[in-house]
Scaffold this active site. Sequence first.
Site, PDB file in Angstrom:
ATOM      1  N   HIS A 115       9.685  29.304 -40.417  1.00 30.08           N
ATOM      2  CA  HIS A 115      10.015  29.420 -39.457  1.00 30.08           C
ATOM      3  C   HIS A 115      11.152  28.280 -38.872  1.00 30.08           C
ATOM      4  O   HIS A 115      11.553  28.168 -37.698  1.00 30.08           O
ATOM      5  CB  HIS A 115       8.706  28.519 -38.824  1.00 30.08           C
ATOM      6  CG  HIS A 115       8.140  29.207 -37.445  1.00 30.08           C
ATOM      7  ND1 HIS A 115       7.045  28.870 -37.239  1.00 30.08           N
ATOM      8  CD2 HIS A 115       9.096  30.153 -35.881  1.00 30.08           C
ATOM      9  CE1 HIS A 115       6.652  29.543 -35.440  1.00 30.08           C
ATOM     10  NE2 HIS A 115       8.048  30.357 -35.397  1.00 30.08           N
ATOM     11  N   ASP A 143       0.874  29.008 -33.054  1.00 29.64           N
ATOM     12  CA  ASP A 143       0.947  29.003 -33.928  1.00 29.64           C
ATOM     13  C   ASP A 143      -0.244  28.037 -34.800  1.00 29.64           C
ATOM     14  O   ASP A 143      -0.516  27.609 -34.058  1.00 29.64           O
ATOM     15  CB  ASP A 143       2.772  27.469 -34.387  1.00 29.64           C
ATOM     16  CG  ASP A 143       2.667  27.389 -36.433  1.00 29.64           C
ATOM     17  OD1 ASP A 143       2.716  27.111 -37.254  1.00 29.64           O
ATOM     18  OD2 ASP A 143       4.569  27.077 -35.981  1.00 29.64           O
ATOM     19  N   HIS A 145       0.293  25.215 -36.433  1.00 30.32           N
ATOM     20  CA  HIS A 145       1.009  23.690 -36.643  1.00 30.32           C
ATOM     21  C   HIS A 145       2.070  23.865 -35.251  1.00 30.32           C
ATOM     22  O   HIS A 145       2.521  24.649 -34.856  1.00 30.32           O
ATOM     23  CB  HIS A 145       2.389  24.139 -38.492  1.00 30.32           C
ATOM     24  CG  HIS A 145       1.567  24.562 -39.261  1.00 30.32           C
ATOM     25  ND1 HIS A 145       1.398  25.433 -39.383  1.00 30.32           N
ATOM     26  CD2 HIS A 145       0.437  23.905 -39.615  1.00 30.32           C
ATOM     27  CE1 HIS A 145       0.387  25.771 -40.363  1.00 30.32           C
ATOM     28  NE2 HIS A 145       0.284  24.587 -41.336  1.00 30.32           N
ATOM     29  N   ASP A 147       5.222  22.270 -35.282  1.00 27.24           N
ATOM     30  CA  ASP A 147       7.108  22.329 -36.097  1.00 27.24           C
ATOM     31  C   ASP A 147       8.129  21.584 -35.434  1.00 27.24           C
ATOM     32  O   ASP A 147       8.830  21.830 -34.667  1.00 27.24           O
ATOM     33  CB  ASP A 147       7.306  23.949 -36.103  1.00 27.24           C
ATOM     34  CG  ASP A 147       6.626  24.853 -37.249  1.00 27.24           C
ATOM     35  OD1 ASP A 147       5.660  24.083 -38.435  1.00 27.24           O
ATOM     36  OD2 ASP A 147       6.677  26.062 -36.997  1.00 27.24           O
ATOM     37  N   HIS A 160      10.905  23.904 -42.047  1.00 30.67           N
ATOM     38  CA  HIS A 160      10.025  24.683 -41.251  1.00 30.67           C
ATOM     39  C   HIS A 160       9.132  24.167 -40.351  1.00 30.67           C
ATOM     40  O   HIS A 160       8.878  24.793 -39.593  1.00 30.67           O
ATOM     41  CB  HIS A 160       9.389  25.918 -42.035  1.00 30.67           C
ATOM     42  CG  HIS A 160       8.176  25.431 -42.774  1.00 30.67           C
ATOM     43  ND1 HIS A 160       7.263  26.634 -43.357  1.00 30.67           N
ATOM     44  CD2 HIS A 160       7.921  24.284 -43.574  1.00 30.67           C
ATOM     45  CE1 HIS A 160       6.628  25.617 -43.346  1.00 30.67           C
ATOM     46  NE2 HIS A 160       6.394  24.262 -43.705  1.00 30.67           N
ATOM     47  N   ASP A 249       3.626  32.262 -35.089  1.00 32.20           N
ATOM     48  CA  ASP A 249       4.274  32.235 -36.858  1.00 32.20           C
ATOM     49  C   ASP A 249       2.603  32.839 -36.984  1.00 32.20           C
ATOM     50  O   ASP A 249       1.267  32.742 -36.915  1.00 32.20           O
ATOM     51  CB  ASP A 249       3.713  30.584 -36.602  1.00 32.20           C
ATOM     52  CG  ASP A 249       3.859  30.089 -38.351  1.00 32.20           C
ATOM     53  OD1 ASP A 249       3.087  31.284 -39.353  1.00 32.20           O
ATOM     54  OD2 ASP A 249       4.208  29.096 -38.791  1.00 32.20           O
ATOM     55  N   ASP A 251       0.207  32.570 -39.058  1.00 32.66           N
ATOM     56  CA  ASP A 251      -0.387  31.279 -39.346  1.00 32.66           C
ATOM     57  C   ASP A 251      -1.217  31.274 -38.607  1.00 32.66           C
ATOM     58  O   ASP A 251      -2.259  30.401 -38.711  1.00 32.66           O
ATOM     59  CB  ASP A 251      -0.104  30.618 -40.472  1.00 32.66           C
ATOM     60  CG  ASP A 251       1.256  29.332 -39.925  1.00 32.66           C
ATOM     61  OD1 ASP A 251       0.749  28.769 -38.727  1.00 32.66           O
ATOM     62  OD2 ASP A 251       1.747  28.582 -40.312  1.00 32.66           O
ATOM     63  N   GLU A 294       6.867  33.912 -41.201  1.00 35.52           N
ATOM     64  CA  GLU A 294       5.974  33.264 -41.947  1.00 35.52           C
ATOM     65  C   GLU A 294       5.066  34.363 -43.016  1.00 35.52           C
ATOM     66  O   GLU A 294       4.069  33.845 -43.765  1.00 35.52           O
ATOM     67  CB  GLU A 294       5.297  32.319 -41.951  1.00 35.52           C
ATOM     68  CG  GLU A 294       5.738  31.304 -41.078  1.00 35.52           C
ATOM     69  CD  GLU A 294       6.937  30.160 -42.454  1.00 35.52           C
ATOM     70  OE1 GLU A 294       6.246  30.726 -43.316  1.00 35.52           O
ATOM     71  OE2 GLU A 294       7.477  28.917 -42.309  1.00 35.52           O
TER      72      GLU A 294
HETATM   73  N1  LIG Z   1       6.023  26.564 -40.222  1.00 36.33           N
HETATM   74  C1  LIG Z   1       4.999  25.963 -40.564  1.00 36.33           C
HETATM   75  N2  LIG Z   1       4.419  27.227 -41.257  1.00 36.33           N
HETATM   76  N3  LIG Z   1       4.988  24.620 -40.524  1.00 36.33           N
HETATM   77  C2  LIG Z   1       3.601  23.985 -41.417  1.00 36.33           C
HETATM   78  C3  LIG Z   1       4.334  22.528 -41.324  1.00 36.33           C
HETATM   79  C4  LIG Z   1       3.114  21.817 -42.289  1.00 36.33           C
HETATM   80  C5  LIG Z   1       3.442  20.396 -41.532  1.00 36.33           C
HETATM   81  N4  LIG Z   1       3.930  19.983 -39.936  1.00 36.33           N
HETATM   82  C6  LIG Z   1       4.774  19.903 -42.568  1.00 36.33           C
HETATM   83  O1  LIG Z   1       5.990  19.404 -41.480  1.00 36.33           O
HETATM   84  O2  LIG Z   1       5.383  20.710 -43.041  1.00 36.33           O
HETATM   85 MN   LIG Z   2       5.380  27.490 -37.541  1.00 35.81          MN
HETATM   86 MN   LIG Z   3       2.590  27.297 -38.817  1.00 35.50          MN
END
Ligand SMILES: NC(=[NH2+])NCCC[C@H](N)C(=O)O
Ligand SMILES: [Mn+2]
Ligand SMILES: [Mn+2]
Length: 324
Positions: A115, A143, A145, A147, A160, A249, A251, A294
């Site tokens: 990402h 997402d 998350h 990010d 990411h 994303d 996920d 992702e």
């Molecule tokens: N694009 C993603 N899947 N990001 C996951 C980030 C997970 C976590 N918040 C980090 O800063 O590492």
């Molecule tokens: Mn993401």
């Molecule tokens: Mn994510």
Amino acid sequence: MTSAPQIQPKFLPGRHDLGVVAVGFSGGQPKGGVEAGPVAMIESGLITQLEEDLDFNVTYDGEVHSYSDLVPADDPDYRGMKKPKLVSAVTRQVSEQVYRHAKEGKLVLTLGGDHSIAMGTISGTAKAIRERLGREIAVIWVDAHADINTPETSDSGNIHGMPVAFLTGLATDKREDVFGWMKEDHRLSTKKLVYIGLRDIDKGEKKILREHGIKAFSMHDIDRHGIGKVMDMALGWIGSDTPIHLSFDVDAIDPMWAPSTGTPVRGGLTLREGDFICECVAETGSLIALDLVEVNPSLDAQGANDTVRAGCSIVRCALGDTLL
Ligand SMILES: NC(=[NH2+])NCCC[C@H](N)C(=O)O
Ligand SMILES: [Mn+2]
Ligand SMILES: [Mn+2]
């Protein structure tokens, strides 16, 4: 017979022109394999379907870019960020690739990759739409998350987890080789950002979301109101007259349907909820760009096929396939 969507795009003169960028990049996080996401989706027939079933006039250079010429000789951690120079150089190039398509009035589809590449895609469309239409874009970020870590709030140092912080200007750096290339016209307003599907947000990220009044619909909100109401609220926040960049994303989808991804989190969207989000965005006619990121076919090999299928389905739905 064709199932081409009857959507009248609001911001795209070339009604059916689609620019595709395949970004085989994994440097924004530590797990190998996510660079193979685009190949997996393309080999399963995605681009052909967009051309033949959805009648898009596709511009694609036929390449999954690996950006191997951009690997710096040395790339030490900087402000806690891992591979800062590499990610900066790759996203800068992605930004130019996406910008060129968007400037010509094409809808832009970017297949990732991790990402971090959204730093390139969103900066590219933000700049192109400003120049072409004098307008600011809105971003719908789907997402698990947020990010939105800054280098200082990130526990992992994985970039990411930071693209939104740089895109909104909450994180900046003067060094040209570490995202200093990102200028005001590449940026996105925190007021034009909407999250959907959040369920794993770091402490520092929560603080940022709260302090900047960023609109976010978590899984809790989806459980409470249902996805239909959440989409009404999300699109209502953006308004009907704003170009939309959708950054998805994989996920966000529950690992039951999309297990092959670097940071899976249980308790996510159903496959149908993911598709529904995209259908609602397609219906607006305001979509100007889409990222699907992702997908990592080498993780959870058993579920790789399902994950690729989920990714392709999301893309097709966002491009109007399932609308009548
Ligand atoms: N694009 C993603 N899947 N990001 C996951 C980030 C997970 C976590 N918040 C980090 O800063 O590492
Ligand atoms: Mn993401
Ligand atoms: Mn994510």
